[in-house]
Design a protein around this motif. Structure first.
Motif, PDB file in Angstrom:
ATOM      1  N   ALA A   1       0.824  -1.022  -0.289  1.00 55.93           N
ATOM      2  CA  ALA A   1      -0.173   0.326  -0.031  1.00 55.93           C
ATOM      3  C   ALA A   1       0.944   1.208  -0.057  1.00 55.93           C
ATOM      4  O   ALA A   1       1.795   1.191   0.588  1.00 55.93           O
ATOM      5  CB  ALA A   1      -1.168  -0.015   1.270  1.00 55.93           C
TER       6      ALA A   1
ATOM      7  N   PHE B   1      -2.202  -6.163   9.895  1.00 53.31           N
ATOM      8  CA  PHE B   1      -0.310  -6.558  10.625  1.00 53.31           C
ATOM      9  C   PHE B   1       0.071  -5.372  11.127  1.00 53.31           C
ATOM     10  O   PHE B   1       1.153  -5.366  11.150  1.00 53.31           O
ATOM     11  CB  PHE B   1       0.530  -6.826   9.410  1.00 53.31           C
ATOM     12  CG  PHE B   1      -0.602  -8.062   8.622  1.00 53.31           C
ATOM     13  CD1 PHE B   1       0.163  -9.408   8.547  1.00 53.31           C
ATOM     14  CD2 PHE B   1      -1.292  -8.457   7.865  1.00 53.31           C
ATOM     15  CE1 PHE B   1      -0.256 -10.328   8.056  1.00 53.31           C
ATOM     16  CE2 PHE B   1      -1.289  -8.960   6.679  1.00 53.31           C
ATOM     17  CZ  PHE B   1      -0.949 -10.273   7.079  1.00 53.31           C
TER      18      PHE B   1
ATOM     19  N   GLY C   1      -4.459  -5.693   0.999  1.00 50.93           N
ATOM     20  CA  GLY C   1      -5.068  -4.673   0.416  1.00 50.93           C
ATOM     21  C   GLY C   1      -6.587  -3.812   1.199  1.00 50.93           C
ATOM     22  O   GLY C   1      -7.280  -3.488   0.191  1.00 50.93           O
TER      23      GLY C   1
ATOM     24  N   CYS D   1      -6.786  -2.360   3.739  1.00 50.03           N
ATOM     25  CA  CYS D   1      -6.782  -0.936   3.667  1.00 50.03           C
ATOM     26  C   CYS D   1      -7.456   0.108   2.580  1.00 50.03           C
ATOM     27  O   CYS D   1      -7.743   1.261   2.832  1.00 50.03           O
ATOM     28  CB  CYS D   1      -5.252  -0.543   4.336  1.00 50.03           C
ATOM     29  SG  CYS D   1      -3.324  -0.734   3.469  1.00 50.03           S
TER      30      CYS D   1
END
Ligand code: SF4
Ligand code: SF4
Length: 428
Positions: free
Chosen positions: A222, A241, A261, A263
């Motif tokens: 990200a 995480f 992915g 977020c």
């Protein structure tokens, strides 16, 4: 095999030692050569002396021996396999300068030595290093020589220091699902001893895909757009995480981000892009797929199927199914984890004229990303509500979990969704 180092110090991987032993090689650790016995100019054996230490207190190679502790071994031949260095005999006493480290003096950027027109690379340039570095320097030297021959001048090739990633912190590492490496099958030792065939059988396609799935996806995750980020903390709350943090705006360190992915799928400002398989890329793929859609109003229901790429064990399966199912109105898009689909992603097929959406996630227990399925189910419920608010049945979205494998279960999921939509069209 006589070896100065103890077994733990040997400059070899554990598996290399084990494979050698499987092939019947006896390793004598902590011994060094004292003398070679010969008879009629033929090797008959070795006298050995005990090696007490190999490295000094600063870790430098400096073997010490106990001359009173000896043993001998019989041998028909002695193969010397010790550390190598460049043989500079041919240049000693000439115009090429040799530095105290027994390498050729040169300019590290042009690779030009002290004598014009002579270039250097490999161990004579940097000393002992990996073959990858030797190949890199070989390329640099070839360019330098080519430039010199064409122009008569030296080409400067600045040394690029590649960035290195930081350590994965313990709290992130503990959340990563551990996956056992796939063992490569080897030829049996008795065959390895008799021939020179490649001993590693390699991976099957399924094994190669499984092995690739162990990749931590570093640097492909990200990236938050500072200009769009509203510092709402959603990504911090959602990241399974503990990677995302917000200072002034959101930050996802690339060495920690696992590229799940989640977020990006939930950022209310659409401020997060994924470096691998971004939403934009998926939209492009969807556009391409939908170009193949027949005109609306036909009797065949048009279905987009987002499927978990990680469950695909054969690329041919996807290629064949993608082609054959277009006829049945089903358009397959594989995604590295369907949990990265946002609500707008789920609604997009309907905007583009699809009659239904079939989402196929991974099988029970195989998802690498904690909370991913729960988050996806929440978004599916939201997408259904949005559809219903505009008068479209929410049941047009189906969610399935892979059973057994993609090859075994996906076809039946598509068929069930297709029949349901046919029925809704009044054709079933
Ligand atoms: S969810 Fe989006 S807007 Fe909110 S802090 Fe994270 S990046 Fe910024
Ligand atoms: S992509 Fe996943 S691991 Fe990376 S910051 Fe976003 S939620 Fe965390």
């Amino acid at each position: 095999m006589v070896c100065l180092e103890s077994r733990e110090e040997m400059p070899a991987w554990k598996w290399e030692i084990e494979e050698a032993e499987e092939e019947g090689i006896v390793i004598m650790n902590s011994w060094g050569p004292k003398a070679v016995f010969s008879e009629a100019s033929e090797v008959r054996g070795l006298e050995l002396k005990k090696c007490t230490t190999v490295f000094d207190s600063e870790g430098r190679f400096n073997p010490q021996f106990d001359d009173s502790d000896n043993r001998s071994v019989l041998a028909d031949n002695a193969i010397i396999a010790i550390g190598q260095r460049g043989d500079l005999t041919c240049v000693r006493g000439g115009t090429l300068k040799i530095n105290p480290g027994e390498r050729l003096e040169c300019d590290r950027e042009t690779l030009s030595t002290s004598r014009e027109g002579i270039f250097v690379c490999g161990e004579l340039l940097i000393g002992p290093a990996s073959s990858v570095e030797a190949v890199r320097d070989g390329h640099r030297a070839a360019k330098a020589i080519d430039h010199y021959l064409k122009t008569g001048s030296l080409l400067k090739q600045p040394i690029v220091e590649l960035p290195t990633l930081g350590e994965l912190p313990d709290d992130t590492a503990q959340k990563i699902k551990k996956q056992t490496p796939v063992n490569i099958e080897l030829l049996p030792p008795e065959i390895r001893l008799k021939e020179f065939s490649e001993i590693e059988r390699g991976f099957s396609e399924k094994e190669a895909l499984e092995e690739a799935r162990r990749c931590l996806a570093c640097t492909t995750g990200a990236l938050a757009d500072e200009a769009k980020c509203a510092a709402c903390l959603t990504c911090v709350r959602i990241c399974p995480f503990n990677v995302a943090t917000v200072e002034k705006t959101a930050v996802m360190p690339e060495e920690k981000c696992q590229a799940c992915g989640l977020c990006a799928a939930e950022c209310p400002a659409a401020a997060i892009a994924l470096k691998r398989f971004s939403t934009d890329k998926m939209k492009e793929q969807l556009q391409d797929v939908l170009k193949g859609f027949p005109e609306a109003g036909g009797t065949t229901p048009l279905i987009v199927s987002y499927c978990c790429l990680f469950e695909v064990t054969s690329r041919m399966f996807i290629i064949q199914k993608s082609q054959s199912y277009i006829e049945s109105g089903i358009h397959i898009i594989t995604i590295p984890c369907v949990a990265r689909l946002s609500v707008p992603d789920l609604l997009l097929p309907f905007e583009r004229g699809a009659d239904g959406l079939t989402i196929i996630g991974c099988s029970d227990g195989s998802c690498l990303y904690p909370t991913a399925e729960d988050r996806l189910l929440l978004r599916i419920r939201q997408a259904k509500r949005v559809l219903e608010e505009v008068g479209v049945e929410g049941e047009r979205i189906d969610y399935w979990k892979t059973e057994a494998s993609a090859e075994v279960s996906w076809t039946s999921f598509w068929e069930i969704s297709r029949r349901k939509l046919l029925h809704m069209k009044g054709e079933g």
